[in-house]
Design an enzyme around this catalytic site. Structure first.
Site, PDB file in Angstrom:
ATOM      1  N   CYS A 182      -7.848 -15.149  49.334  1.00  0.00           N
ATOM      2  CA  CYS A 182      -8.961 -15.177  50.519  1.00  0.00           C
ATOM      3  C   CYS A 182      -9.328 -13.790  50.439  1.00  0.00           C
ATOM      4  CB  CYS A 182      -8.338 -15.325  51.775  1.00  0.00           C
ATOM      5  SG  CYS A 182      -7.282 -17.096  51.787  1.00  0.00           S
ATOM      6  N   ARG A 184     -12.025 -14.042  45.567  1.00  0.00           N
ATOM      7  CA  ARG A 184     -10.528 -14.040  45.930  1.00  0.00           C
ATOM      8  C   ARG A 184     -10.276 -15.251  46.511  1.00  0.00           C
ATOM      9  NH1 ARG A 184      -8.174  -8.570  46.859  1.00  0.00           N
ATOM     10  NH2 ARG A 184      -6.789  -9.773  47.962  1.00  0.00           N
ATOM     11  N   TRP A 208      -9.055 -19.337  50.305  1.00  0.00           N
ATOM     12  CA  TRP A 208      -8.533 -19.818  49.394  1.00  0.00           C
ATOM     13  C   TRP A 208      -7.078 -20.823  49.915  1.00  0.00           C
ATOM     14  CZ3 TRP A 208      -3.406 -20.137  47.159  1.00  0.00           C
ATOM     15  CH2 TRP A 208      -3.534 -20.788  45.697  1.00  0.00           C
ATOM     16  N   ASN A 245      -5.552 -13.304  56.092  1.00  0.00           N
ATOM     17  CA  ASN A 245      -5.101 -13.593  54.617  1.00  0.00           C
ATOM     18  C   ASN A 245      -3.627 -13.468  54.495  1.00  0.00           C
ATOM     19  OD1 ASN A 245      -7.696 -13.351  53.807  1.00  0.00           O
ATOM     20  ND2 ASN A 245      -7.159 -11.311  52.826  1.00  0.00           N
ATOM     21  N   GLY A 246      -3.270 -14.323  53.595  1.00  0.00           N
ATOM     22  CA  GLY A 246      -1.629 -14.300  53.563  1.00  0.00           C
ATOM     23  C   GLY A 246      -0.947 -15.528  53.872  1.00  0.00           C
ATOM     24  N   GLU A 271      -1.449 -15.378  25.326  1.00  0.00           N
ATOM     25  CA  GLU A 271      -2.526 -14.966  26.528  1.00  0.00           C
ATOM     26  C   GLU A 271      -3.888 -15.655  25.990  1.00  0.00           C
ATOM     27  OE1 GLU A 271      -2.932 -13.342  28.920  1.00  0.00           O
ATOM     28  OE2 GLU A 271      -4.918 -12.526  29.012  1.00  0.00           O
ATOM     29  N   LYS A 303      -6.086 -17.972  28.776  1.00  0.00           N
ATOM     30  CA  LYS A 303      -7.423 -17.799  28.921  1.00  0.00           C
ATOM     31  C   LYS A 303      -8.100 -19.073  28.821  1.00  0.00           C
ATOM     32  CE  LYS A 303      -7.810 -14.658  30.337  1.00  0.00           C
ATOM     33  NZ  LYS A 303      -6.648 -14.048  30.762  1.00  0.00           N
ATOM     34  N   GLU A 359      -7.169 -21.675  31.924  1.00  0.00           N
ATOM     35  CA  GLU A 359      -7.631 -21.160  33.101  1.00  0.00           C
ATOM     36  C   GLU A 359      -9.299 -21.298  33.078  1.00  0.00           C
ATOM     37  OE1 GLU A 359      -6.408 -17.465  34.653  1.00  0.00           O
ATOM     38  OE2 GLU A 359      -6.839 -16.511  32.770  1.00  0.00           O
ATOM     39  N   HIS A 392      10.705 -28.124  16.158  1.00  0.00           N
ATOM     40  CA  HIS A 392      11.674 -28.494  16.859  1.00  0.00           C
ATOM     41  C   HIS A 392      11.211 -29.405  17.936  1.00  0.00           C
ATOM     42  CE1 HIS A 392      14.640 -25.981  15.035  1.00  0.00           C
ATOM     43  NE2 HIS A 392      13.268 -24.941  14.926  1.00  0.00           N
ATOM     44  N   LYS A 397      -8.256 -14.449  42.306  1.00  0.00           N
ATOM     45  CA  LYS A 397      -8.183 -13.411  41.604  1.00  0.00           C
ATOM     46  C   LYS A 397      -6.803 -12.675  41.741  1.00  0.00           C
ATOM     47  CE  LYS A 397      -9.305 -10.270  38.729  1.00  0.00           C
ATOM     48  NZ  LYS A 397      -9.113 -10.526  37.343  1.00  0.00           N
TER      49      LYS A 397
HETATM   50  O1  M6R Z   1      -3.064  -8.698  39.662  1.00  0.00           O
HETATM   51  P1  M6R Z   1      -1.939  -9.263  38.668  1.00  0.00           P
HETATM   52  O2  M6R Z   1      -2.295  -8.439  37.314  1.00  0.00           O
HETATM   53  O3  M6R Z   1      -0.400  -8.958  39.211  1.00  0.00           O
HETATM   54  O4  M6R Z   1      -2.105 -10.782  38.350  1.00  0.00           O
HETATM   55  C1  M6R Z   1      -1.151 -11.348  37.914  1.00  0.00           C
HETATM   56  C2  M6R Z   1      -1.978 -12.976  37.346  1.00  0.00           C
HETATM   57  O5  M6R Z   1      -2.019 -13.498  38.489  1.00  0.00           O
HETATM   58  C3  M6R Z   1      -2.965 -12.885  36.624  1.00  0.00           C
HETATM   59  O6  M6R Z   1      -2.888 -12.051  35.356  1.00  0.00           O
HETATM   60  C4  M6R Z   1      -3.542 -14.154  36.240  1.00  0.00           C
HETATM   61  O7  M6R Z   1      -2.739 -14.744  35.212  1.00  0.00           O
HETATM   62  C5  M6R Z   1      -5.100 -14.310  35.702  1.00  0.00           C
HETATM   63  N1  M6R Z   1      -5.638 -15.226  36.219  1.00  0.00           N
HETATM   64  C6  M6R Z   1      -5.147 -14.272  34.138  1.00  0.00           C
HETATM   65  O8  M6R Z   1      -6.147 -14.158  33.657  1.00  0.00           O
END
Ligand code: M6R
Length: 613
Positions: free
Chosen positions: A2, A27, A76, A102-103, A486, A490, A493, A509, A608
């Protein structure tokens, strides 16, 4: 998670709020709204389900909303589905209090029941409506003014939040409070701005105040006042934000993600240079760490979420190999609820781009409560994790807007490399000369990343062939497995293609049963000690119909006999190959997403900064 924007000053509020919300859309983006007041008139509120563009369409000409004081929100959804009704701002029954939040308010049901018993009715499913009405309840019950009402409400609720409120009886004023969720107050002459994140107000000011947990602020044209929870005034100092507005724009790229992928050479270079000199010597004094601190470490505990956790996986290999210090890596959301012992003389390293991730912040607090020292690796200056940690290593990625992290991840990798090298030197595992040689090699990474980016069209061509894939597997061993984690994140997501990362030796396995004709399997092979083993696993996959992409280091040309498509990255010290191998995988995710027509900067269901559990 948010976004909040607020403005009070001499100018019209609506354009400023809409501009700020557009900058914060990354956000949260399932609904949005603004409320603007013109003097003593009741606020005009407009809310809409969908993106900020939908809200703008609903508003029509922005001049139709008159007033120099207002608040806005992009949502969000946590409590209640995305809808116009659940969109913020929310209001009390008689509009005495209107606000955005927010939150998460954890005890909102208990608060709603209490308020219902006192005659309040509820129109939404949100926890926000509960806190707005709780403030209204105390405001009317005690008649002590907005600040007291807010502080009573804050003491009553549990959770993490940032709140921004307007009271019908106080035209031209905005009140805010925070606990856990980020919020800054900007100042430009007599104009005051509120934002949950820096990019929202960068076009107007770089001078900001940080509000701490359980603190409140009162803003009107020409005046910004701060208070603690007892309503006693606080004195705060203005901080200068060094990010410029341009850094938070797309700058000619079609998407923020592509822009940020291309910013990696500079981000990595800036981060390396922030703690090294021309003679390749590392100086960690800006982090607060001393040689004595480093010598006292018996264990390292690395904590993060998502990509930050993947950086931790890489760091574990690098730290253990260079320093011999035992390293444990934990997912923050698991770590915070487990009763696992934390040995004395542990250094807890919390990795977070935003510095606001709720689980990482709580994990940091758990480490502090256990009495061990904490080091934050964060990108956002003044963020909660940065302020609560004992030591801070700031990565210099600049503002990262795309939901999928790229440049922040890359800067976190080199930050850990630099820490590992310096720890090893201070503790006698590396000589001064060996350490300097490693730093020198690190400094070659920006050019090498650029060389990979220069060849991005090849990846685009290959990615377009797999736009209709249902599953993609990433396999590797050791550091390459961490890269696979990673790369797989990527992919899923950004493109919504199901993908999994497997330690190559684990495939047989169970998971190998999923391999069938045409499934893309990406083998990452940069570690000479295990490359033959991973290649054997790739051959096993190929003989079961898998289509192979081999990602390896220049020189390993036998890969061309095995894989259907090969990507070669420049040679570097093997501790640092993740910094290079991840680049083609970021590009793969981006291009598959593009070919599938996904909104790559704002994939569905994501935000984000994850400031809720
Ligand atoms: O702000 P942060 O680095 O703590 O965020 C951690 C994760 O939420 C963040 O890396 C998330 O996995 C991303 N969407 C990855 O691209």
């Amino acid at each position: 998670m948010c976004g909040i924007v607020g403005y009070v000053g001499k100018d019209q509020a609506a354009p400023i709020l809409l501009e700020g919300l557009t900058k914060l859309e990354y956000r949260g983006y399932d609904s949005a709204g603004i409320a603007v007041r013109d003097g003593k008139n009741a606020p005009v509120t407009v809310k809409e389900k969908g993106r900020i563009a939908d809200l703008k369409d609903k508003i029509g000409p922005v001049e139709s909303i008159v007033g120099t004081c207002g608040i806005g929100h992009t949502r969000w959804a946590t409590h209640g589905a995305p809808s116009e009704t659940n969109a913020h701002p929310h209001h009390s029954d008689d509009d005495a209090v209107i606000g955005v939040h927010n939150g998460i308010i954890e005890n909102y049901e208990e608060i709603r029941d209490k308020l219902k018993r006192n005659g309040y009715r509820f129109y939404s499913q949100t926890d926000t409506e509960c806190i707005i009405k709780l403030v209204d309840y105390y405001y009317k019950k005690y008649g002590e003014g907005p600040l007291r009402a807010i502080s009573r409400a804050i003491l009553r609720v549990r959770g993490s939040y940032a709140l921004c409120l307007m009271f019908a009886d106080y035209p031209g004023e905005i009140f805010c409070a925070r606990n856990g969720s980020p919020m800054i107050i900007g100042k430009n002459g007599k104009d005051a701005f509120i934002a949950s994140d820096v990019p929202a107000i960068l076009n107007h000011t770089r001078k900001v105040y940080y509000i701490d947990n359980m603190e409140m602020a009162r803003l009107k044209e020409g005046s910004i006042e701060f208070y603690n929870i007892d309503c006693e005034p606080l004195v705060k100092t203005l901080t200068e934000i060094t990010w410029d507005a341009e850094a938070a724009e797309r700058g000619g790229f079609e998407h923020f993600m592509m822009k940020e992928i291309h910013e990696q050479p500079k981000a990595v270079e800036d981060t390396i240079h922030s703690v090294t000199d021309d003679k390749d010597k590392i100086d960690l004094s800006s982090t607060g760490l001393t040689a004595e601190d480093i010598k006292a470490i018996d264990n390292i505990l690395i904590i993060g979420c998502g990509s930050a956790y993947h950086v931790g996986m890489v760091a574990q290999y690098v730290f253990e190999d260079m320093t011999g210090i035992p390293v444990r890596v934990e997912v923050a959301s698991e770590f915070r609820y487990r009763r696992s012992p934390i040995a004395p003389n542990t250094l807890a390293i919390i990795i977070s781009q935003s510095g606001e991730t709720a689980d990482s912040l709580e994990a940091l607090r758990k480490c502090k409560a256990a009495g061990v020292k904490t080091l934050a690796i964060v990108n956002v200056i003044g963020s909660s994790i940065a302020r609560e940690a004992d030591y801070v290593f700031y990565t210099l990625a600049g503002p990262e807007i795309a939901v999928a992290t790229t440049k922040a991840y890359s800067t976190q990798l080199v930050a850990n490399d630099l820490l590992a090298i310096e720890f090893a030197r201070v503790r006698g595992n590396l000589t001064k000369k060996q350490a300097a040689a490693l730093v020198k090699e690190l400094k070659t990474l920006p050019d090498k990343i650029q060389r990979i980016l220069d060849d991005k069209e090849r990846i685009q061509w290959f990615a377009s062939k797999f736009a209709n894939a249902n599953d993609i597997f990433f396999i590797g061993r050791g550091l390459d497995f961490a890269t696979c984690m990673e790369g797989s994140l990527k992919m899923k997501e950004t493109s919504y293609v199901h993908s999994e990362a497997y330690a190559a030796g684990e495939l047989k396995h169970g998971t190998i049963s999923l391999i069938e004709d045409g499934i893309l399997v990406i083998g990452v092979c940069t570690q000479s000690e295990v490359i033959e083993k991973t290649i054997s696993n790739m051959v096993e996959v190929k003989s079961r119909g898998g289509y192979l992409m081999g990602l390896t280091t220049a020189g390993n040309y036998n890969m061309e006999d095995i894989a259907n498509f090969c990507v070669f990255i420049p040679k570097t010290d093997e501790h640092f190959t993740t910094s290079l191998a991840v680049i083609p995988l970021q590009l793969m995710g981006y291009y598959v997403s593009l070919a599938r027509g996904v909104d790559v900067d704002k994939p569905r269901n994501l935000a984000k900064s994850v400031t809720v559990e």
